[in-house]
Structure formats: structure tokens, C-alpha cells
Motif scaffolding. Structure first.
Motif, PDB file in Angstrom:
ATOM      1  N   PHE A  59      10.061  -8.874   5.001  1.00  0.00           N
ATOM      2  CA  PHE A  59       9.815  -7.477   5.370  1.00  0.00           C
ATOM      3  C   PHE A  59      10.062  -7.205   6.855  1.00  0.00           C
ATOM      4  O   PHE A  59       9.611  -6.183   7.371  1.00  0.00           O
ATOM      5  N   ARG A  60      10.769  -8.104   7.528  1.00  0.00           N
ATOM      6  CA  ARG A  60      11.054  -7.889   8.945  1.00  0.00           C
ATOM      7  C   ARG A  60      11.885  -6.619   9.158  1.00  0.00           C
ATOM      8  O   ARG A  60      11.688  -5.875  10.118  1.00  0.00           O
ATOM      9  N   GLY A  61      12.830  -6.371   8.274  1.00  0.00           N
ATOM     10  CA  GLY A  61      13.697  -5.211   8.438  1.00  0.00           C
ATOM     11  C   GLY A  61      13.243  -3.996   7.644  1.00  0.00           C
ATOM     12  O   GLY A  61      14.025  -3.042   7.471  1.00  0.00           O
ATOM     13  N   SER A  62      12.015  -4.014   7.172  1.00  0.00           N
ATOM     14  CA  SER A  62      11.523  -2.896   6.365  1.00  0.00           C
ATOM     15  C   SER A  62      11.349  -1.643   7.231  1.00  0.00           C
ATOM     16  O   SER A  62      10.892  -1.708   8.365  1.00  0.00           O
ATOM     17  N   GLU A  63      11.717  -0.504   6.631  1.00  0.00           N
ATOM     18  CA  GLU A  63      11.585   0.785   7.325  1.00  0.00           C
ATOM     19  C   GLU A  63      10.540   1.684   6.687  1.00  0.00           C
ATOM     20  O   GLU A  63      10.210   2.733   7.256  1.00  0.00           O
ATOM     21  N   ARG A 121       6.278  -2.075   6.583  1.00  0.00           N
ATOM     22  CA  ARG A 121       5.987  -2.357   7.990  1.00  0.00           C
ATOM     23  C   ARG A 121       4.543  -2.823   8.167  1.00  0.00           C
ATOM     24  O   ARG A 121       4.260  -3.724   8.947  1.00  0.00           O
ATOM     25  N   LYS A 122       3.601  -2.169   7.438  1.00  0.00           N
ATOM     26  CA  LYS A 122       2.208  -2.591   7.511  1.00  0.00           C
ATOM     27  C   LYS A 122       2.038  -4.043   7.038  1.00  0.00           C
ATOM     28  O   LYS A 122       1.296  -4.824   7.634  1.00  0.00           O
ATOM     29  N   MET A 144      -7.323  -8.029   0.296  1.00  0.00           N
ATOM     30  CA  MET A 144      -7.881  -6.695   0.566  1.00  0.00           C
ATOM     31  C   MET A 144      -6.801  -5.751   1.067  1.00  0.00           C
ATOM     32  O   MET A 144      -6.769  -4.565   0.715  1.00  0.00           O
ATOM     33  N   PHE A 145      -5.879  -6.296   1.880  1.00  0.00           N
ATOM     34  CA  PHE A 145      -4.790  -5.459   2.365  1.00  0.00           C
ATOM     35  C   PHE A 145      -3.920  -4.967   1.208  1.00  0.00           C
ATOM     36  O   PHE A 145      -3.511  -3.800   1.176  1.00  0.00           O
ATOM     37  N   PHE A 146      -3.626  -5.864   0.249  1.00  0.00           N
ATOM     38  CA  PHE A 146      -2.824  -5.444  -0.906  1.00  0.00           C
ATOM     39  C   PHE A 146      -3.558  -4.360  -1.703  1.00  0.00           C
ATOM     40  O   PHE A 146      -2.911  -3.440  -2.232  1.00  0.00           O
ATOM     41  N   GLN A 147      -4.870  -4.450  -1.809  1.00  0.00           N
ATOM     42  CA  GLN A 147      -5.627  -3.400  -2.490  1.00  0.00           C
ATOM     43  C   GLN A 147      -5.530  -2.074  -1.746  1.00  0.00           C
ATOM     44  O   GLN A 147      -5.398  -1.009  -2.354  1.00  0.00           O
ATOM     45  N   GLU A 148      -5.576  -2.137  -0.422  1.00  0.00           N
ATOM     46  CA  GLU A 148      -5.485  -0.912   0.373  1.00  0.00           C
ATOM     47  C   GLU A 148      -4.130  -0.232   0.214  1.00  0.00           C
ATOM     48  O   GLU A 148      -4.037   0.985   0.033  1.00  0.00           O
ATOM     49  N   ILE A 149      -3.063  -1.029   0.320  1.00  0.00           N
ATOM     50  CA  ILE A 149      -1.735  -0.398   0.196  1.00  0.00           C
ATOM     51  C   ILE A 149      -1.473   0.060  -1.225  1.00  0.00           C
ATOM     52  O   ILE A 149      -0.668   0.966  -1.456  1.00  0.00           O
ATOM     53  N   GLU A 150      -2.150  -0.562  -2.201  1.00  0.00           N
ATOM     54  CA  GLU A 150      -2.024  -0.085  -3.582  1.00  0.00           C
ATOM     55  C   GLU A 150      -2.666   1.291  -3.715  1.00  0.00           C
ATOM     56  O   GLU A 150      -2.136   2.172  -4.417  1.00  0.00           O
TER      57      GLU A 150
END
Length: 555
Positions: A311-315, A320-321, A348-354
Motif C-alpha cells: 500500500f505504499r503507492g495507495s492514493e 493510506r491509513k 482494531m484498525f481493520f474494524q475501524e476502516i470496515e
């Protein structure tokens, strides 16, 4: 998109997103680290493990000169060159007459070449591989008559995988022949018939020896990594690709997924086998959800690094998060964060972005006004989530406090130990100082004794010289006295002799002249001799000598 492994058996290879793969380990020796780049230089591929590296030389990359690969063979011996060049049945007959020990030495010689222990291991192996690959007589009819060791060596030369020589790997003659002829997967942990699952795609049909169940679509290598983000599986054709290879060849990039509802761009993986794309965020979430409890500290850092590179080049915002979150957790792990806490943070981060996903927002906004009960439920969920985060933070703070306390106690113990060591060093230093002073006192005493003895030696030397002078003077005086006494005695003796001779002369004269002249002449000659003797210098005679000249003796 689930995880995959190059070491899974065919019945274990389930389609992506249905089930994560189980681990299958293989206890075998590592195959050679040989792979050839387009420039003909042999290098180690960074995207493959020690279990999947091979050599695929071309005739253009092989030099024309001849090397002594495997050594020279006599009429009853067989070398690696003989196995690579000569007819199968002839070599098989000769090998039947050889002892087992010689056959083991032959296999060990090929292992040494693959391990890089020969004089020119890569060049030797390339020549052997050239001989095998250019032969047209190696088919199922001829190979069935080959000796077991002969067939194993041929398979190793062609595939570059020395695991086939390992004593614990016991494949049947038929399987070895099918591996040699690219009819069966060369991955010992897979061993699936090719093409796998009767796949009719262009990749499986045209690439010799390729297995879509365990090999990378780009590099055709396999390894035994499982439950990892190292492999990416296609949602459509279930072919697998190394994450490193996909990043290197630009198969991971921004795009709009066909399943996207909002039409927003996200990080996608494009499968080279079927040209279909698969979204990556959900795949990463599934991998971490199922596999993160089994990862240790090092494995977790490697997986976070894989996700960070993907995900380095993700826009898009979520990509990006995720990139930033991976960097943050990696830094915290390096700073001492426990892997269990790091795993909880990423989950927890995956739950948040979900919850922040466009699909969730569309479902939440589509109903207009929210019912009071739903609002209360959402508030309760937020509070529970906040409390859970606070508990995690509290646990982390408590763990850090305990760790700091333990560090402080350890530091205090070390300080006490260091103080004891300093006291011991001071005592030792004082003792050494006293010893040095004692030694210096002894040295001074010995120096004084040496000076005293030197003074006495000088006095003794002076006394000896004085006595020597006295002895010399007395010796000279004694010699002079002796010479004087000696001369006086000689003079008295000469006077007596003279008297005697005169008396004798008178007697002869008075006795007559007969014969007198002769006696007189003799007498005169003796007198002259005697007088001439007195006129001569006196000799130095030892005073202790008792020799005398008795002139009184009759002539």
C-alpha cells in the motif's frame, strides 16, 4: 483472497476467500541457490526461498570449452558426465556393478557442485544441464530402464533441486520420470499431475513444469511459506503470485474494482494468468484476522512490512491509513511493544476502516432519520469500543510501568554490584600498591648492597695491584742480589783456579822441560779461555738453580 503456500498438497488448495491454508512442512535438505538472470549471470532470486530455487540455462549462456565435471571415469567407473551424456541403458548396466558406497560418493559430488564447493560449480552444473537438456533420447521408454541413482541424478541436473538426492525422499521411479518429463510438479510437497486441476489456461498449457497450485505465475518458483501475505491469490482463476514479484513487475496498482459500489479507486492486484483484478484490502484483513494469533514477533514485523510495501503507492484514504498504521506499529514493536498488543491494534484498525468503508456509510445513510433504539445501540457500540481501547491502552501503560519498574530494580542491582566491584578494586589496588612499595624497598636494599659490594671489589682490586707492584719490586731486587752474589762466587772460584794453574805451572817448570812446551801451551790456552770468560757478560740464572762451574776440576 486467502493465503496460499507453495508446499500445500493438491487437495488442500482451496479457492481464495473460502478457507485459509494449513501448514505443511517438509524436512529435506535445501536445494541449490541457483537462478539465471537474462544477462546469463547466476544470482539468487530475492523472491524465492531456499526450497524453490532452480537453474534454467540456455545454450547461448554456456561456454564452448569442456570441463571435467564429475571427474574422469575408468572402464568400470561412472562419472556425472557419463550419466549426462551417454546412453541410459549403457550407464545403467555399469552402475549395477558398482558398490553402494561409490554411488553415494557420486551423489555427494553432485551435492557439492550444487552447494558451490567445486572449483567452478556454476559452470560445471551448466555443462551437465546442457548435456541433459539437449538430449532427445531421454523419454519414458528409455528412462524406465535407468538405474535408480542414475534417474535421481538426471532429475536433479534438470531441475536443479538437490532434495531428490536426500535419503528421506523416496519417490517412485514413475514419479521421478514424470517430474523429469514435466508431467508432474517438481515441488516434493505438492507432487500434483500437470496441468494441475486440468487447467486449460495459456499459462498452464505453454509453460513446461508449471503448477498453478504451488508456483508463482511470474517467476515459476515455489516455497513452503504458508499463512502469510507473501503470496497473493487471484479471486477468479485461483493462480498464485509472489507479492515481491507482483510489486516488482507492477501488477499491484491503483484502480477501480468491478465489485466496487462507489466507483472509488483502491489498490488492486492484476493476475497475469487471467488478467482479472482483485482488491487487496479485504485480502490483507482476512489474512491478519485468521493468521495473526500464530505469528511471533519477527513474523508479525515481516507481514506488516509486506502490507506497507503493498500500500505504499495507495492514493485512497483507507489504503493510506493502512500504510501509516503499519509504519506506526512497526516502530512501536521496535520500541518494545509486545506482539500480542500489536496484533490487537492492527485488528482494531481493520474494524475501524470496515466501519468507515463506503458500503457501511451507504447502509447508514440510506434510511434518513435513525431510530432512537438504533442511535442508542450505535452509541453503546462506540462507548464499548472506546472502553476497549482504553483497556488496551491501560494494559499497555501497566505493562510499560512494570517493565520500567523492573528495569529500575535491575539498574539498582547493577549499581550495587558495581559498587561492590569498585570496593573490591580499591582494596585490590591498595594491596597492589603495598606490594609495589615492598618491591621498591627490596630493590633499594639490593641496590645499596650492590654498591657496597662494588666498593669492596674496587678496594680489593686496588690492594691486589699494590701487592703486585710490591712483588715485582722484590723480584727485581732478588734478581740483582743473586746476580751480584753469583759474580762474586765466580770471581772467587776464578781466583782459586788461577792459583791452582800457577801452582801447576810452577811444578811442571821445576820438574823438567820434557813435554813441557805442550803442557805449557795447553795451560796458556786455558788461562786465555778463562780470562775471556770473565770478560763476557754474566748470564741471568735462576737463583734456585744449583748448577756451578767447578774450575777446580782437573782438565
Amino acid at each position: 483472497m486467502g493465503t496460499s503456500s507453495g508446499s500445500n498438497l493438491p487437495h488442500q488448495m482451496l479457492p481464495p476467500r473460502q478457507q485459509l491454508q494449513t501448514v505443511l512442512s517438509l524436512a529435506s535438505s535445501d536445494p541449490p541457490h541457483l537462478s539465471r538472470s537474462s544477462s546469463g549471470i547466476v544470482r539468487e532470486s530475492p523472491a524465492e526461498s531456499a526450497s524453490s530455487q532452480e537453474t534454467w540455462p540456455t545454450s547461448k549462456s554456456i561456454m564452448a570449452k569442456k570441463t571435467e565435471s564429475g571427474g574422469k571415469s575408468g572402464p568400470d567407473k561412472v562419472s556425472l558426465q557419463d550419466i549426462a551424456r551417454e546412453r541410459v541403458e549403457l550407464v545403467s548396466e555399469r552402475m549395477l556393478r558398482l558398490p553402494e558406497g561409490y554411488l553415494e560418493e557420486l551423489k555427494n559430488g553432485l551435492k557439492a557442485i550444487l552447494d558451490g564447493n567445486g572449483s567452478q560449480p556454476v559452470e560445471e552444473f551448466m555443462f551437465l544441464q546442457k548435456f541433459v537438456q539437449t538430449r532427445s533420447d531421454l523419454n519414458s521408454k528409455t528412462l524406465v530402464r535407468a538405474h535408480r541413482v542414475q534417474l535421481e541424478i538426471l532429475v536433479v541436473i534438470k531441475t536443479g533441486i538437490q532434495a531428490f538426492l536426500h535419503p528421506n525422499i523416496n519417490l517412485s521411479q514413475t514419479n521421478l520420470i514424470e517430474i523429469f518429463l514435466h508431467k508432474r510438479c517438481r515441488n516434493i510437497a505438492c507432487q500434483n499431475e500437470l496441468p494441475a486441476d486440468d487447467c486449460r489456461c495459456e499459462m498452464c498449457a505453454n509453460r513446461k513444469g508449471f503448477c498453478n497450485l504451488c508456483m508463482c505465475v511470474i517467476c515459476s518458483k515455489f516455497d513452503f511459506a504458508v499463512n502469510t501475505c507473501r503470496w497473493i491469490g487471484c479471486d477468479v482463476c485461483s493462480h498464485w503470485t509472489h507479492t515481491d514479484c507482483a510489486i516488482r513487475d507492477g501488477e499491484i496498482s491503483m484502480g477501480v474494482s468491478a465489485k466496487s459500489v462507489s466507483g472509488m479507486g483502491e489498490m488492486l492486484f492484476k493476475c497475469r494468468a487471467c488478467n482479472h483484478t482483485s482488491e487487496l484490502l479485504g485480502w490483507v484483513k482476512d489474512v491478519f484476522h485468521h493468521c495473526v494469533p500464530n505469528w511471533d514477533r519477527e513474523a508479525l514485523m515481516k507481514e506488516l512490512d509486506f502490507v506497507r510495501r503493498i500500500f505504499r503507492g495507495s492514493e485512497d484514504t483507507r489504503g493510506r491509513k493502512l500504510f501509516w498504521k503499519c509504519e506506526e506499529i512497526i516502530d512501536k514493536i521496535k520500541g518494545g511493544l509486545a506482539e500480542a498488543t500489536a496484533a490487537k491494534l492492527i485488528l482494531m484498525f481493520f474494524q475501524e476502516i470496515e466501519l468507515d468503508s463506503p458500503k457501511s456509510r451507504e447502509n447508514g445513510d440510506g434510511g434518513g432519520m435513525i431510530a432512537p433504539q438504533d442511535a442508542c445501540n450505535r452509541i453503546a457500540e462506540v462507548v464499548k469500543e472506546t472502553l476497549r481501547k482504553m483497556e488496551i491502552v491501560g494494559e499497555e501503560k501497566t505493562r510499560m510501568y512494570k517493565k520500567a519498574r523492573m528495569g529500575l530494580e535491575e539498574c539498582e542491582r547493577e549499581m550495587e554490584e558495581k559498587a561492590k566491584e569498585v570496593a573490591e578494586l580499591k582494596m585490590e589496588r591498595q594491596k597492589k600498591k603495598q606490594q609495589i612499595e615492598e618491591v621498591e624497598r627490596i630493590v633499594r636494599l639490593k641496590q645499596a648492597e650492590a654498591e657496597m659490594f662494588q666498593l669492596k671489589a674496587n678496594e680489593a682490586k686496588m690492594e691486589a695491584e699494590r701487592l703486585e707492584r710490591i712483588v715485582k719490586a722484590k723480584k727485581e731486587k732478588t734478581e740483582e742480589e743473586y746476580a751480584s752474589n753469583y759474580l762474586k762466587q765466580r770471581l772467587s772460584e776464578a781466583e782459586a783456579e788461577k792459583e791452582y794453574l800457577f801452582q801447576k805451572l810452577k811444578e811442571q817448570e821445576s820438574g823438567g822441560n820434557g813435554g813441557g812446551e805442550t803442557s805449557q801451551s795447553v795451560m796458556y790456552s786455558k788461562i786465555r779461555e778463562m780470562l775471556s770468560g770473565y770478560n763476557a757478560p754474566s748470564p741471568r740464572v735462576d737463583p734456585r738453580s744449583n748448577q756451578r762451574n767447578h774450575f777446580g776440576s782437573n782438565p
